[in-house]
Design a protein around this motif. Structure first.
Motif, PDB file in Angstrom:
ATOM      1  N   LEU A  61      40.046  33.477  38.805  1.00 46.73           N
ATOM      2  CA  LEU A  61      38.908  34.396  38.734  1.00 46.73           C
ATOM      3  C   LEU A  61      38.484  34.622  37.282  1.00 46.73           C
ATOM      4  O   LEU A  61      38.025  35.699  36.928  1.00 46.73           O
ATOM      5  CB  LEU A  61      39.281  35.729  39.382  1.00 46.73           C
ATOM      6  N   ASN A  62      38.635  33.605  36.467  1.00 51.52           N
ATOM      7  CA  ASN A  62      38.307  33.746  35.047  1.00 51.52           C
ATOM      8  C   ASN A  62      36.844  34.116  34.843  1.00 51.52           C
ATOM      9  O   ASN A  62      36.514  34.908  33.957  1.00 51.52           O
ATOM     10  CB  ASN A  62      38.628  32.455  34.301  1.00 51.52           C
ATOM     11  N   HIS A  63      35.948  33.554  35.637  1.00 53.65           N
ATOM     12  CA  HIS A  63      34.517  33.850  35.476  1.00 53.65           C
ATOM     13  C   HIS A  63      34.225  35.311  35.821  1.00 53.65           C
ATOM     14  O   HIS A  63      33.375  35.949  35.210  1.00 53.65           O
ATOM     15  CB  HIS A  63      33.681  32.903  36.330  1.00 53.65           C
ATOM     16  N   VAL A  64      34.934  35.861  36.787  1.00 48.56           N
ATOM     17  CA  VAL A  64      34.728  37.260  37.157  1.00 48.56           C
ATOM     18  C   VAL A  64      35.213  38.170  36.031  1.00 48.56           C
ATOM     19  O   VAL A  64      34.532  39.129  35.644  1.00 48.56           O
ATOM     20  CB  VAL A  64      35.461  37.585  38.479  1.00 48.56           C
ATOM     21  N   VAL A  65      36.384  37.853  35.464  1.00 50.56           N
ATOM     22  CA  VAL A  65      36.932  38.647  34.374  1.00 50.56           C
ATOM     23  C   VAL A  65      36.018  38.569  33.152  1.00 50.56           C
ATOM     24  O   VAL A  65      35.760  39.579  32.488  1.00 50.56           O
ATOM     25  CB  VAL A  65      38.362  38.181  34.025  1.00 50.56           C
ATOM     26  N   ALA A  66      35.492  37.379  32.863  1.00 52.51           N
ATOM     27  CA  ALA A  66      34.587  37.214  31.716  1.00 52.51           C
ATOM     28  C   ALA A  66      33.318  38.040  31.909  1.00 52.51           C
ATOM     29  O   ALA A  66      32.823  38.673  30.958  1.00 52.51           O
ATOM     30  CB  ALA A  66      34.239  35.741  31.528  1.00 52.51           C
ATOM     31  N   ALA A  67      32.773  38.071  33.122  1.00 50.64           N
ATOM     32  CA  ALA A  67      31.565  38.860  33.376  1.00 50.64           C
ATOM     33  C   ALA A  67      31.836  40.352  33.200  1.00 50.64           C
ATOM     34  O   ALA A  67      31.018  41.082  32.625  1.00 50.64           O
ATOM     35  CB  ALA A  67      31.057  38.582  34.794  1.00 50.64           C
ATOM     36  N   ILE A  68      32.976  40.799  33.652  1.00 44.44           N
ATOM     37  CA  ILE A  68      33.334  42.214  33.492  1.00 44.44           C
ATOM     38  C   ILE A  68      33.489  42.564  32.020  1.00 44.44           C
ATOM     39  O   ILE A  68      33.002  43.596  31.557  1.00 44.44           O
ATOM     40  CB  ILE A  68      34.625  42.532  34.283  1.00 44.44           C
ATOM     41  N   GLN A  69      34.163  41.701  31.266  1.00 41.22           N
ATOM     42  CA  GLN A  69      34.356  41.947  29.841  1.00 41.22           C
ATOM     43  C   GLN A  69      33.015  41.977  29.108  1.00 41.22           C
ATOM     44  O   GLN A  69      32.807  42.798  28.213  1.00 41.22           O
ATOM     45  CB  GLN A  69      35.269  40.866  29.226  1.00 41.22           C
ATOM     46  N   GLN A  70      32.099  41.090  29.479  1.00 44.00           N
ATOM     47  CA  GLN A  70      30.804  41.060  28.817  1.00 44.00           C
ATOM     48  C   GLN A  70      30.018  42.339  29.110  1.00 44.00           C
ATOM     49  O   GLN A  70      29.399  42.905  28.220  1.00 44.00           O
ATOM     50  CB  GLN A  70      30.000  39.838  29.264  1.00 44.00           C
ATOM     51  N   ARG A  71      30.044  42.806  30.363  1.00 44.69           N
ATOM     52  CA  ARG A  71      29.358  44.053  30.695  1.00 44.69           C
ATOM     53  C   ARG A  71      29.970  45.217  29.932  1.00 44.69           C
ATOM     54  O   ARG A  71      29.269  46.122  29.495  1.00 44.69           O
ATOM     55  CB  ARG A  71      29.467  44.321  32.201  1.00 44.69           C
TER      56      ARG A  71
END
Length: 106
Positions: A61-71
């Motif tokens: 789920l790296n893409h999900v974690v990256a999106a959360i971090q960016q937000r």
């Protein structure tokens, strides 16, 4: 309806009657030496815990974690004025150290 509390004496009597019933039904009691352990070869019996299944692959789920971090990092810091000082409660004592009243101080 309230259940009466069971005492130690009642518990002992119940255990003794259960042991007597077991012996009357041709049950045998195995004597164990003091200090003997229930461990098998010094290890716990883990066959019943559920480690028998092979390890399963996890879903990345790296893409999900990256999106959360960016937000989280894209939020602009809120502009705050100096924090309001809240009034504090202060106790007033008499000459003998006994509390007299409370006073609010800013």
């Amino acid at each position: 309806m309230i259940k009466p509390k069971t005492t130690k004496r009642d518990t002992r009597k119940e255990l003794e009657s259960l042991v007597d019933q077991f012996i009357k039904q041709n049950g045998t009691i195995q004597q164990v030496d003091m200090g003997e352990s229930g461990l098998v070869d010094g290890k716990y019996n883990t066959s019943h815990i559920g480690f028998n299944e092979p390890k399963q692959d996890r879903t990345p789920l790296n893409h999900v974690v990256a999106a959360i971090q960016q937000r989280k990092h894209s939020k602009s810091p809120a502009i705050t004025s100096s924090p309001k000082k809240r009034p504090k409660k202060k106790i007033i004592y008499d000459d003998f150290g006994d509390p007299i009243r409370w006073v609010w101080e800013e």
